[in-house]
Design a protein around this motif. Sequence first.
Motif, PDB file in Angstrom:
ATOM      1  N   ILE A 168     -10.036  13.444  -1.909  1.00 51.32           N
ATOM      2  CA  ILE A 168     -10.749  12.411  -1.167  1.00 51.32           C
ATOM      3  C   ILE A 168     -10.512  12.670   0.313  1.00 51.32           C
ATOM      4  O   ILE A 168      -9.369  12.857   0.736  1.00 51.32           O
ATOM      5  CB  ILE A 168     -10.248  11.003  -1.539  1.00 51.32           C
ATOM      6  CG1 ILE A 168     -10.350  10.763  -3.043  1.00 51.32           C
ATOM      7  CG2 ILE A 168     -11.029   9.942  -0.769  1.00 51.32           C
ATOM      8  CD1 ILE A 168      -9.701   9.465  -3.496  1.00 51.32           C
ATOM      9  N   GLY A 169     -11.572  12.686   1.094  1.00 52.74           N
ATOM     10  CA  GLY A 169     -11.447  12.912   2.524  1.00 52.74           C
ATOM     11  C   GLY A 169     -11.778  11.674   3.327  1.00 52.74           C
ATOM     12  O   GLY A 169     -12.534  10.807   2.874  1.00 52.74           O
ATOM     13  N   ILE A 170     -11.203  11.612   4.521  1.00 53.84           N
ATOM     14  CA  ILE A 170     -11.517  10.553   5.474  1.00 53.84           C
ATOM     15  C   ILE A 170     -11.933  11.203   6.781  1.00 53.84           C
ATOM     16  O   ILE A 170     -11.189  12.016   7.353  1.00 53.84           O
ATOM     17  CB  ILE A 170     -10.298   9.633   5.723  1.00 53.84           C
ATOM     18  CG1 ILE A 170      -9.968   8.801   4.483  1.00 53.84           C
ATOM     19  CG2 ILE A 170     -10.535   8.724   6.938  1.00 53.84           C
ATOM     20  CD1 ILE A 170     -10.913   7.652   4.212  1.00 53.84           C
ATOM     21  N   ASN A 171     -13.131  10.878   7.257  1.00 52.64           N
ATOM     22  CA  ASN A 171     -13.518  11.243   8.614  1.00 52.64           C
ATOM     23  C   ASN A 171     -14.330  10.103   9.210  1.00 52.64           C
ATOM     24  O   ASN A 171     -14.663   9.133   8.517  1.00 52.64           O
ATOM     25  CB  ASN A 171     -14.254  12.592   8.668  1.00 52.64           C
ATOM     26  CG  ASN A 171     -15.538  12.622   7.840  1.00 52.64           C
ATOM     27  OD1 ASN A 171     -16.292  11.655   7.795  1.00 52.64           O
ATOM     28  ND2 ASN A 171     -15.790  13.757   7.176  1.00 52.64           N
ATOM     29  N   LEU A 227     -10.653   3.334   4.932  1.00 44.45           N
ATOM     30  CA  LEU A 227      -9.358   3.890   4.538  1.00 44.45           C
ATOM     31  C   LEU A 227      -8.593   2.979   3.588  1.00 44.45           C
ATOM     32  O   LEU A 227      -8.072   3.426   2.558  1.00 44.45           O
ATOM     33  CB  LEU A 227      -8.521   4.172   5.792  1.00 44.45           C
ATOM     34  CG  LEU A 227      -7.063   4.602   5.566  1.00 44.45           C
ATOM     35  CD1 LEU A 227      -6.998   5.887   4.748  1.00 44.45           C
ATOM     36  CD2 LEU A 227      -6.349   4.776   6.897  1.00 44.45           C
ATOM     37  N   ARG A 228      -8.523   1.711   3.906  1.00 49.12           N
ATOM     38  CA  ARG A 228      -7.711   0.804   3.072  1.00 49.12           C
ATOM     39  C   ARG A 228      -8.246   0.683   1.645  1.00 49.12           C
ATOM     40  O   ARG A 228      -7.478   0.419   0.721  1.00 49.12           O
ATOM     41  CB  ARG A 228      -7.625  -0.580   3.720  1.00 49.12           C
ATOM     42  CG  ARG A 228      -6.712  -0.615   4.937  1.00 49.12           C
ATOM     43  CD  ARG A 228      -6.306  -2.031   5.266  1.00 49.12           C
ATOM     44  NE  ARG A 228      -5.344  -2.089   6.355  1.00 49.12           N
ATOM     45  CZ  ARG A 228      -4.593  -3.152   6.624  1.00 49.12           C
ATOM     46  NH1 ARG A 228      -4.712  -4.249   5.886  1.00 49.12           N
ATOM     47  NH2 ARG A 228      -3.751  -3.142   7.630  1.00 49.12           N
ATOM     48  N   SER A 229      -9.529   0.917   1.471  1.00 49.77           N
ATOM     49  CA  SER A 229     -10.105   0.780   0.136  1.00 49.77           C
ATOM     50  C   SER A 229      -9.807   1.980  -0.751  1.00 49.77           C
ATOM     51  O   SER A 229      -9.950   1.896  -1.978  1.00 49.77           O
ATOM     52  CB  SER A 229     -11.615   0.573   0.226  1.00 49.77           C
ATOM     53  OG  SER A 229     -12.265   1.739   0.710  1.00 49.77           O
ATOM     54  N   GLU A 261      -1.330  -0.317   5.993  1.00 56.09           N
ATOM     55  CA  GLU A 261      -1.824   0.801   5.195  1.00 56.09           C
ATOM     56  C   GLU A 261      -0.722   1.344   4.287  1.00 56.09           C
ATOM     57  O   GLU A 261      -0.950   1.623   3.102  1.00 56.09           O
ATOM     58  CB  GLU A 261      -2.336   1.914   6.117  1.00 56.09           C
ATOM     59  CG  GLU A 261      -3.618   1.598   6.858  1.00 56.09           C
ATOM     60  CD  GLU A 261      -3.448   0.587   7.987  1.00 56.09           C
ATOM     61  OE1 GLU A 261      -4.406  -0.123   8.306  1.00 56.09           O
ATOM     62  OE2 GLU A 261      -2.309   0.498   8.548  1.00 56.09           O
ATOM     63  N   LEU A 262       0.483   1.497   4.831  1.00 54.37           N
ATOM     64  CA  LEU A 262       1.575   2.091   4.060  1.00 54.37           C
ATOM     65  C   LEU A 262       1.980   1.221   2.873  1.00 54.37           C
ATOM     66  O   LEU A 262       2.363   1.740   1.816  1.00 54.37           O
ATOM     67  CB  LEU A 262       2.776   2.338   4.969  1.00 54.37           C
ATOM     68  CG  LEU A 262       2.576   3.446   6.022  1.00 54.37           C
ATOM     69  CD1 LEU A 262       3.658   3.377   7.085  1.00 54.37           C
ATOM     70  CD2 LEU A 262       2.550   4.815   5.360  1.00 54.37           C
ATOM     71  N   ARG A 263       1.884  -0.074   3.026  1.00 57.56           N
ATOM     72  CA  ARG A 263       2.272  -0.955   1.913  1.00 57.56           C
ATOM     73  C   ARG A 263       1.236  -0.936   0.789  1.00 57.56           C
ATOM     74  O   ARG A 263       1.519  -1.406  -0.313  1.00 57.56           O
ATOM     75  CB  ARG A 263       2.484  -2.380   2.420  1.00 57.56           C
ATOM     76  CG  ARG A 263       3.756  -2.531   3.261  1.00 57.56           C
ATOM     77  CD  ARG A 263       4.120  -3.982   3.514  1.00 57.56           C
ATOM     78  NE  ARG A 263       5.387  -4.081   4.218  1.00 57.56           N
ATOM     79  CZ  ARG A 263       5.526  -4.425   5.507  1.00 57.56           C
ATOM     80  NH1 ARG A 263       4.444  -4.711   6.226  1.00 57.56           N
ATOM     81  NH2 ARG A 263       6.725  -4.484   6.056  1.00 57.56           N
ATOM     82  N   LEU A 264       0.062  -0.381   1.065  1.00 54.39           N
ATOM     83  CA  LEU A 264      -0.968  -0.290   0.035  1.00 54.39           C
ATOM     84  C   LEU A 264      -0.811   0.939  -0.859  1.00 54.39           C
ATOM     85  O   LEU A 264      -1.425   0.999  -1.923  1.00 54.39           O
ATOM     86  CB  LEU A 264      -2.362  -0.246   0.684  1.00 54.39           C
ATOM     87  CG  LEU A 264      -2.888  -1.546   1.302  1.00 54.39           C
ATOM     88  CD1 LEU A 264      -4.207  -1.271   2.015  1.00 54.39           C
ATOM     89  CD2 LEU A 264      -3.071  -2.624   0.235  1.00 54.39           C
ATOM     90  N   VAL A 265      -0.023   1.935  -0.422  1.00 55.59           N
ATOM     91  CA  VAL A 265       0.032   3.172  -1.190  1.00 55.59           C
ATOM     92  C   VAL A 265       0.682   2.918  -2.545  1.00 55.59           C
ATOM     93  O   VAL A 265       1.545   2.058  -2.696  1.00 55.59           O
ATOM     94  CB  VAL A 265       0.756   4.307  -0.429  1.00 55.59           C
ATOM     95  CG1 VAL A 265       0.118   4.550   0.922  1.00 55.59           C
ATOM     96  CG2 VAL A 265       2.237   4.046  -0.295  1.00 55.59           C
TER      97      VAL A 265
END
Length: 324
Positions: free
Chosen positions: A168-171, A189-191, A217-221
Motif C-alpha cells: 500500500i502506498g501513500i502519496n 493515511l489514518r484509514s 497515527e502511531l496509536r492506530l498501528v
Amino acid sequence: MGRVVLSTVELPEGAREVLRQLGTELYELPRMGEGDLMNVLPKVEVLMCWCGKDFDITRWVGSMPNLRVIQTFSAGVDHLPFQAIPGNIKIYSNAGAYSEPVAEHAWALILALAKGLHKPTLIAKEYLSNEITSPRSVIESTLLVLGTGGIGREIARIGKEGFRTYNIGINRGGRPVDYFDEVHRTDELRSVIQRADIIAIALPLNKYTRGLIGAGELRLVKRGAIVVNVGRGDVVREKELYEVLKERPDIRFGTDVWWVHDGREEIPPSVPLTALPNFLGTPHIAGGAQRDIAERAIMRAVENVARYLRGEVPINEVNRDDYL
C-alpha cells in the motif's frame, strides 16, 4: 569562454570529463581560495552543492547575478534557504540517486526488528518469549510505504519480489505507482495505517510532511507492527514517538534519520529514544556514506546539469512552494 559551473566538492574525473566535453568553465570550491571565489561568483551560471550545508547560499547568492540553476548532490532539499534564493533560479534535487542503498537499509532495519536482532540474547527461551525480541515473519505481510518516489518504490519492489508483500502506498495525490497494489492520498493515511504489518517512511521533509506522523497515527498501528523511517526525522513527532513506544512495547521502531535541533541533526537525540528496548537507530548512513555510493550520486547530479547545458529538460525540478 564556456558557461561557468561551480561545484562545492571535488568531482570525480568522469564527472569533470562530462562537463569538459560541453565546453564548461568548471570551478571546484575545495581548490579555490576566497579571493578566487570572489572573482568567479559573478560568472557562475550553475551551482552544484550539498543542499546548502557546504556553501552559504544566503551569504553568496547576491554575488551571483548570472546564477540560473542550483543542482543539489543530495536527494532532500529541506536545508536550502528558499527565502534567500531568487525566484528566477531553477532548483533541481538529486532524487533517486540513493534509492537502492537506502531501500536496502530500510529492509535491513525491518528484518533486524522482525527477527529481534536489535536486542540480542543468547538464551533461547528468553529470545522467543520476550515481546521485544520474539521473531516475526515478514513473508506475505502488508507493507505500507509513505512516499512512493525512488526510495519508496524500491522498498516496495524488494518487498514484492523478495517477500511477497501486499503493498500500500501513500502519496499526495493517490496516483498509481509500480509495485504498489493500491495507493492512497496522504489525507487517507489514518484509514489505512491500521492495516499494515510493516510501515516504511520514505518521505521528503517539506511543509506538508513535517510532523505528519504523531501519537494519533502511531496509536492506530496494529499490534506487533514494525515501523522504520529512512526519509527525514522530522516527519515523525519526536516526543510523541517516544511516548507511544513507551506505552506500546509491541511496536518496534527503527530509524536512520534523526531530528534537527538548532540547525543540526541531533544524534543521539535528547529525548531518550535510544534507551527504549523497542527502538533501533543507525547514524544516518544509509545513502552516500560510502565513497562509491556518493560518487555515483555526484555523477547523476552532473548528468542532470549536462541536460540543462545541452538545452534539454532536467529532471527533479523542485517546487519551491512545497517549502515556502
